[in-house]
Design a protein around this motif. Structure first.
Motif, PDB file in Angstrom:
ATOM      1  N   ARG A   1      37.766  23.056   0.843  1.00  0.00           N
ATOM      2  CA  ARG A   1      38.775  22.060   0.476  1.00  0.00           C
ATOM      3  C   ARG A   1      40.142  22.654   0.823  1.00  0.00           C
ATOM      4  O   ARG A   1      40.735  23.380   0.011  1.00  0.00           O
TER       5      ARG A   1
ATOM      6  N   LYS B   1      41.970  13.855  10.131  1.00  0.00           N
ATOM      7  CA  LYS B   1      42.375  15.141   9.569  1.00  0.00           C
ATOM      8  C   LYS B   1      43.197  14.991   8.299  1.00  0.00           C
ATOM      9  O   LYS B   1      43.217  15.872   7.454  1.00  0.00           O
ATOM     10  N   ASP B   2      43.901  13.876   8.165  1.00  0.00           N
ATOM     11  CA  ASP B   2      44.794  13.692   7.013  1.00  0.00           C
ATOM     12  C   ASP B   2      44.136  12.892   5.889  1.00  0.00           C
ATOM     13  O   ASP B   2      44.819  12.310   5.049  1.00  0.00           O
ATOM     14  N   ARG B   3      42.799  12.864   5.838  1.00  0.00           N
ATOM     15  CA  ARG B   3      42.119  12.085   4.804  1.00  0.00           C
ATOM     16  C   ARG B   3      42.388  12.662   3.414  1.00  0.00           C
ATOM     17  O   ARG B   3      42.616  13.853   3.251  1.00  0.00           O
ATOM     18  N   ARG B   4      42.320  11.798   2.415  1.00  0.00           N
ATOM     19  CA  ARG B   4      42.600  12.188   1.031  1.00  0.00           C
ATOM     20  C   ARG B   4      41.452  13.017   0.463  1.00  0.00           C
ATOM     21  O   ARG B   4      40.292  12.809   0.813  1.00  0.00           O
ATOM     22  N   ASP B   5      41.794  13.946  -0.415  1.00  0.00           N
ATOM     23  CA  ASP B   5      40.793  14.783  -1.090  1.00  0.00           C
ATOM     24  C   ASP B   5      39.832  15.414  -0.082  1.00  0.00           C
ATOM     25  O   ASP B   5      38.600  15.377  -0.238  1.00  0.00           O
ATOM     26  N   LYS B   6      40.402  16.005   0.942  1.00  0.00           N
ATOM     27  CA  LYS B   6      39.632  16.442   2.105  1.00  0.00           C
ATOM     28  C   LYS B   6      38.611  17.525   1.771  1.00  0.00           C
ATOM     29  O   LYS B   6      38.929  18.545   1.169  1.00  0.00           O
TER      30      LYS B   6
ATOM     31  N   GLN C   1      31.102  16.771   8.093  1.00  0.00           N
ATOM     32  CA  GLN C   1      32.378  16.124   7.788  1.00  0.00           C
ATOM     33  C   GLN C   1      33.303  16.164   9.008  1.00  0.00           C
ATOM     34  O   GLN C   1      34.515  15.998   8.887  1.00  0.00           O
TER      35      GLN C   1
ATOM     36  N   ASP D   1      35.774  19.735   4.117  1.00  0.00           N
ATOM     37  CA  ASP D   1      35.522  20.006   5.525  1.00  0.00           C
ATOM     38  C   ASP D   1      34.504  21.148   5.661  1.00  0.00           C
ATOM     39  O   ASP D   1      34.116  21.774   4.672  1.00  0.00           O
TER      40      ASP D   1
ATOM     41  N   PRO E   1      33.334  10.566   4.395  1.00  0.00           N
ATOM     42  CA  PRO E   1      34.231  11.510   3.685  1.00  0.00           C
ATOM     43  C   PRO E   1      33.776  11.705   2.240  1.00  0.00           C
ATOM     44  O   PRO E   1      33.579  10.746   1.498  1.00  0.00           O
TER      45      PRO E   1
END
Length: 570
Positions: free
Chosen positions: A326, A296-301, A291, A303, A359
């Motif tokens: 998360r 970095k600011d993606r929704r429902d992150k 990932q 990582d 993502p």
């Protein structure tokens, strides 16, 4: 004597020891915890309600990292790292990869788990579970960074009925995994340091393989061979090639490893060979899971995805379990590394995690013919769930764990709840502590417990701890000063403790303690009448409960805590 009988004898001895100890500590105040409640309120679930043909991933929320999986017939078994938690290596079973039940822990006896003096992120690293059809035996191999044990293996015929004593293995390094070839031979692969004098950079590691003697349960001396040096491409200075597993498909051998370190660069990579001992050639389409490439600011992150293991279903399909995190809105990792699952497409030469290179989404399609029963009929819950435990059962739920020693050493079952008998250690000790822990499983949560307790001295305290480690935690509890009772809130950061707030209270009956977490803030509240709550100390930051602040490899725990070595002064 079989492991189940040994465990039963151990528990009886422990109960006797606790009873004797309680007779000798008449000066210590009796205290009882009851009516525990935990409720998750995460927006990711309210914003993404399940349809009838869907389920949530992660399948195990909270601190369940480094998953490994195997199958016998229609039964799947999954294990996780447990570090210095006791008992160690939680084990779950499923028939459909969606609905999971915990059947216990692999390492449930002090003879197997020597973590008494370990920091919270020492102990058990990266367990691997595999079933050997040739001798109808399950093996769990892992690294125990404690008690001078190192790499080790235990085995059983039935994962739910106890495991053997520890067999130490004669090699260094970490993350061992076992592979059973279809000719009956066995091998062990693991992460190790490169040969002395050949290390090229920090994080340069190698993957080794050994022949394994199934009769002696030991690697064959002198059979070791390096099969990967550095990673996919040594010229790119890849770091922390680790978590290896070998699989066999269509006559070819596949080596899958984590690469990039357990952080933002984490990934899963694959190699192929004509022989179990190599040479292994990396796929041109590596990584097969990560990932790391997305905003970095993606929704429902989601990582840090990696450290995976594959399993084949009875009908020839593949799935992969792996760890990921998360983070909350401030990038905090309070509930730690969790167990996720994805279908794996192995229709081509190499396996690829489906949607593991875009993502990740919080929902997956159910496998054909499977119903989502999570949270029902004893299956482990996920999503936004409520867990209620009156704490009156003689055998507490498996999710209640201790730190560095058996919970039987300090708990006593009672009709009205569980007594957490205070040890002469407090929450900051590098030693067993008297606290029953439950993993934090949500970013936004509400938890409460009733506590019947009247301390007799300033050295006594009981209450709730929000615990990331011995050096990073909150303690919210009741103690005494002179003739008065006080409720206190203390924050410990980097081992330095600070009193946030204290209030004198009148104790006439059980007090209700409550913690509410929202985004990156925690509120500690109490009620003397069971209905009306009062806050102590205002909202406080959850920063010290996050891996990115506290370090280490665990998630945050909620503890029902008691001590006779209290040092919090109102």
């Amino acid at each position: 004597m079989n492991p189940r009988t040994m465990h039963s004898i151990f528990l009886k001895k422990k109960r006797t020891m606790v009873a004797i100890a309680m007779l000798s500590v008449g000066s210590i105040s009796a205290q009882t915890f009851s009516d525990f409640s935990y409720k998750g309120n995460d927006k990711i679930y309210t914003n993404n309600p399940l349809k009838e043909n869907e389920f949530y991933s992660p399948i195990l929320q909270g601190c369940y990292p480094d998953p490994s999986i195997t199958r016998k017939g229609d039964d799947y078994y999954l294990v996780n790292s447990s570090f210095s938690m006791f008992p160690g290596v939680p084990i779950f079973t499923s028939k459909d990869l969606v609905n999971w039940k915990q059947v216990g822990h692999v390492l449930d006896r002090p003879s197997q788990l020597k973590v008494e003096k370990g920091g919270v992120s020492q102990g058990i690293y990266a367990p691997d579970i595999k079933y050997n059809k040739y001798n109808d035996t399950f093996y769990m191999i892992t690294t125990q960074i404690a008690g001078g044990i190192g790499n080790m293996v235990v085995k059983t015929k039935d994962p739910a009925k106890g495991w053997s004593e520890v067999q130490k293995l004669n090699f260094d390094g970490i993350d061992p995994a076992i592979f059973f070839d279809d000719n009956g031979k066995a091998y062990i692969v693991h992460n190790d340091a490169p040969p002395k004098g050949t290390e090229q950079y920090n994080g340069h590691r190698v993957i080794k393989i050994w022949d394994y003697d199934l009769e002696k349960d030991q690697v064959v001396a002198g059979s070791d061979k390096i099969i990967v040096n550095g990673g996919v491409d040594l010229s790119q200075k890849p770091i922390w090639i680790e978590g290896p597993h070998i699989y066999k498909k269509a006559g070819k051998y596949f080596l899958m490893c984590a690469e990039g370190g357990t952080g933002g660069n984490h990934s899963e990579v694959i190699f192929m060979s004509d022989s179990a001992k190599g040479p292994f050639v990396p796929a041109t389409n590596n990584p097969i899971l990560t990932q790391r490439y997305f905003p970095k600011d993606r929704r429902d992150k989601v990582d840090w995805a990696g450290h995976a293991d594959l399993v084949e279903t009875p009908d020839g399909k593949y799935y992969g379990v792996f760890l990921a995190i998360r983070p909350n809105e401030k990038g905090r990792v309070n509930h730690g590394r969790e167990t996720f699952i994805l279908p794996v497409d192995w229709s081509g030469k190499y396996p690829v995690f489906e949607n593991g290179l875009v993502p990740m989404k919080p929902k997956l399609k159910l496998p054909e013919g499977v119903k989502n029963k999570t949270g029902k009929d004893g299956f482990f819950p996920n999503g936004n769930f409520t867990y209620i435990d009156k704490l009156t059962d003689k055998n507490l739920d498996f999710r209640w764990i201790a730190m560095r020693g058996p919970r039987e050493n300090f708990i006593t079952s009672a009709k009205n709840g569980v007594k957490v008998n205070p040890m002469e250690t407090n929450i900051k000790a590098l030693a067993p502590v008297s606290a029953l822990f439950h993993r934090l499983q949500h970013e936004d949560f509400e938890t409460s417990v009733s506590l019947d307790y009247k301390p007799k001295s300033e050295k006594e305290l009981a209450g709730i701890t929000c615990y990331q480690s011995e050096r990073f935690n909150y303690v919210f509890g009741i103690t005494k000063k002179d003739k008065d009772f006080y409720i206190v809130l203390e924050r410990t950061e980097k081992g330095e403790s600070k009193l946030i707030a204290s209030e004198k209270i009148t104790l006439s009956k059980a007090i209700k303690l409550q913690v509410i977490g929202e985004r990156d803030e925690h509120q500690f509240n109490y009620s003397l009448d069971g209905k009306n709550f009062k806050n102590l100390g205002g909202p406080v930051s959850g920063d010290i409960l996050s891996t990115d602040v506290a370090g280490g490899f665990t998630g945050s725990l909620i503890g029902l805590y008691s001590t006779s070595s209290n040092d919090i002064k109102p």
